[in-house]
Each structure stands twice: as structure tokens, then as C-alpha cells.
Design a protein around this motif. Structure first.
Motif, PDB file in Angstrom:
ATOM      1  N   GLY A   1       8.615   3.433 -10.825  1.00 11.43           N
ATOM      2  CA  GLY A   1       8.908   4.617 -10.038  1.00 11.43           C
ATOM      3  C   GLY A   1       7.931   4.743  -8.891  1.00 11.43           C
ATOM      4  N   TYR A   2       7.764   5.974  -8.422  1.00 15.25           N
ATOM      5  CA  TYR A   2       6.807   6.227  -7.356  1.00 15.25           C
ATOM      6  C   TYR A   2       6.316   7.667  -7.468  1.00 15.25           C
ATOM      7  N   ILE A   3       5.139   7.885  -6.891  1.00 17.53           N
ATOM      8  CA  ILE A   3       4.572   9.222  -6.835  1.00 17.53           C
ATOM      9  C   ILE A   3       4.757   9.713  -5.408  1.00 17.53           C
ATOM     10  N   GLU A   4       5.351  10.880  -5.294  1.00 17.93           N
ATOM     11  CA  GLU A   4       5.589  11.483  -3.980  1.00 17.93           C
ATOM     12  C   GLU A   4       4.634  12.651  -3.833  1.00 17.93           C
ATOM     13  N   ILE A   5       3.818  12.610  -2.786  1.00 13.14           N
ATOM     14  CA  ILE A   5       2.879  13.701  -2.516  1.00 13.14           C
ATOM     15  C   ILE A   5       3.369  14.424  -1.265  1.00 13.14           C
ATOM     16  N   ARG A   6       3.741  15.693  -1.454  1.00 11.43           N
ATOM     17  CA  ARG A   6       4.279  16.508  -0.351  1.00 11.43           C
ATOM     18  C   ARG A   6       3.660  17.900  -0.453  1.00 11.43           C
ATOM     19  N   ASP A   7       3.091  18.356   0.630  1.00  8.60           N
ATOM     20  CA  ASP A   7       2.483  19.694   0.692  1.00  8.60           C
ATOM     21  C   ASP A   7       1.468  19.921  -0.431  1.00  8.60           C
ATOM     22  N   GLY A   8       0.671  18.898  -0.752  1.00  6.15           N
ATOM     23  CA  GLY A   8      -0.364  19.028  -1.772  1.00  6.15           C
ATOM     24  C   GLY A   8       0.145  18.984  -3.199  1.00  6.15           C
TER      25      GLY A   8
ATOM     26  N   GLU B   1       0.833  -1.195   0.000  1.00  3.70           N
ATOM     27  CA  GLU B   1       0.000   0.000   0.000  1.00  3.70           C
ATOM     28  C   GLU B   1       0.871   1.250   0.000  1.00  3.70           C
ATOM     29  N   PRO B   2       0.301   2.387  -0.394  1.00  4.11           N
ATOM     30  CA  PRO B   2       1.037   3.646  -0.271  1.00  4.11           C
ATOM     31  C   PRO B   2       1.455   3.889   1.187  1.00  4.11           C
ATOM     32  N   VAL B   3       2.591   4.534   1.375  1.00  4.04           N
ATOM     33  CA  VAL B   3       3.130   4.777   2.706  1.00  4.04           C
ATOM     34  C   VAL B   3       3.116   6.283   2.981  1.00  4.04           C
ATOM     35  N   THR B   4       2.670   6.652   4.187  1.00  5.97           N
ATOM     36  CA  THR B   4       2.674   8.053   4.583  1.00  5.97           C
ATOM     37  C   THR B   4       3.511   8.206   5.840  1.00  5.97           C
ATOM     38  N   ALA B   5       4.474   9.128   5.808  1.00  5.43           N
ATOM     39  CA  ALA B   5       5.313   9.424   6.969  1.00  5.43           C
ATOM     40  C   ALA B   5       5.775  10.867   6.879  1.00  5.43           C
ATOM     41  N   ASP B   6       5.732  11.573   7.994  1.00  4.62           N
ATOM     42  CA  ASP B   6       6.186  12.967   8.072  1.00  4.62           C
ATOM     43  C   ASP B   6       5.539  13.862   7.020  1.00  4.62           C
ATOM     44  N   GLY B   7       4.255  13.654   6.751  1.00  2.50           N
ATOM     45  CA  GLY B   7       3.535  14.495   5.803  1.00  2.50           C
ATOM     46  C   GLY B   7       3.809  14.200   4.347  1.00  2.50           C
ATOM     47  N   VAL B   8       4.554  13.122   4.054  1.00  2.00           N
ATOM     48  CA  VAL B   8       4.862  12.745   2.681  1.00  2.00           C
ATOM     49  C   VAL B   8       4.235  11.379   2.404  1.00  2.00           C
ATOM     50  N   THR B   9       3.504  11.285   1.294  1.00  2.00           N
ATOM     51  CA  THR B   9       2.909  10.012   0.874  1.00  2.00           C
ATOM     52  C   THR B   9       3.654   9.509  -0.355  1.00  2.00           C
ATOM     53  N   VAL B  10       4.039   8.241  -0.317  1.00  2.00           N
ATOM     54  CA  VAL B  10       4.736   7.607  -1.435  1.00  2.00           C
ATOM     55  C   VAL B  10       3.838   6.490  -1.977  1.00  2.00           C
TER      56      VAL B  10
END
Length: 140
Positions: free
Chosen positions: A95-102, A47-56
Motif C-alpha cells: 500500500g502507501y501512506i498518504e500525508i495530507r494536511d498533517g 522515494e516518497p513523492v510530494t505534489a500539491d501538498g500531498v506526500t505519498v
């Protein structure tokens, strides 16, 4: 319409042939259901991982294939039925999608072969090419 005595009518599938064909179709349907339900990015990378406000979110190329068949041998003193099938799945990380600060950013996973080996090979070939051309000119 009648068939002349010296010609034979085309063979019609027997009940045994139809049951073998039905078994093959059933097998292929079961394989497709099992592989199709399991061949996913989530099944391979989680599953996608979320840590320190960043979702991968992992991104992958997933493919599957299957095949099967049935047969019947009929002839002088030979008779039998047979069938089989198989399948497989493959997942390749892209690869991966990094979601940070929207903001979402795609990060490709680079292949070390294309990053290191291919440039080195180009350097070696490029360095050797003048020597090869000079030796060819001397021969000619």
C-alpha cells in the motif's frame, strides 16, 4: 589416549577443507551485504513523492534469502573441491501512506483476485450447491 589398531581416528579437517569453508563463509557474507543493502522499499518503488501538498510514501514487504556451500570429494582416484551460492530478493507492494494536511492515512493496495474472483467463485458455488444437494438426495 591411543587408538586401537583395528579402529581409525576421526578425520580432522585438512587445510583445504578449512579454506573451502572459509571461502563459503566469505561468499555468504558478501551475498548478505549486497542483498541486505539493496532489498528495500526505496530501491524498488523509489522515494516518497510530494505534489500539491500531498506526500505519498510507498509501503512494501521486502524479503531476501541466500545460501551456499562447499564440498570436497576424496576417494580412490577422485579428488576435487567445489562450492557455490546464490541469493535473491522479493518486494511485494502492500500500500502507501498518504500525508495530507498533517494527517497520515494508510491506503492498502487491494488484490484484484480477492476483490473479484473469490466473490464470484462463492456465488457460483452457492448457486450450484442446492442443485448438487437435491441430486444427492435423489440417489440416496
Amino acid at each position: 589416549m591411543t587408538v586401537p589398531e583395528n579402529e581409525t581416528a576421526p578425520a580432522r579437517p585438512s587445510d583445504t577443507d578449512l579454506s573451502a569453508a572459509h571461502a563459503s563463509v566469505t561468499l555468504l557474507e558478501r551475498l548478505a551485504d549486497k542483498l541486505g543493502g539493496r532489498a528495500s522499499v526505496t530501491a524498488v518503488y523509489g522515494e516518497p513523492v510530494t505534489a500539491d501538498g500531498v506526500t505519498v510514501i510507498p509501503v512494501a514487504k521486502v524479503a531476501f534469502g541466500f545460501g551456499g556451500g562447499a564440498g570436497r570429494e576424496v576417494g580412490a582416484a577422485k579428488s576435487g573441491d567445489g562450492g557455490g551460492g546464490g541469493g535473491g530478493a522479493e518486494a511485494k507492494p502492500l500500500g502507501y501512506i498518504e500525508i495530507r494536511d498533517g494527517t497520515a492515512t494508510y491506503r492498502p493496495i487491494r488484490d484484484p483476485w480477492s476483490d473479484v474472483v473469490l466473490p464470484l467463485a462463492a456465488l457460483v458455488i452457492g448457486g450450484a450447491m442446492p442443485k448438487i444437494l437435491r441430486s444427492l438426495r435423489r440417489r440416496g
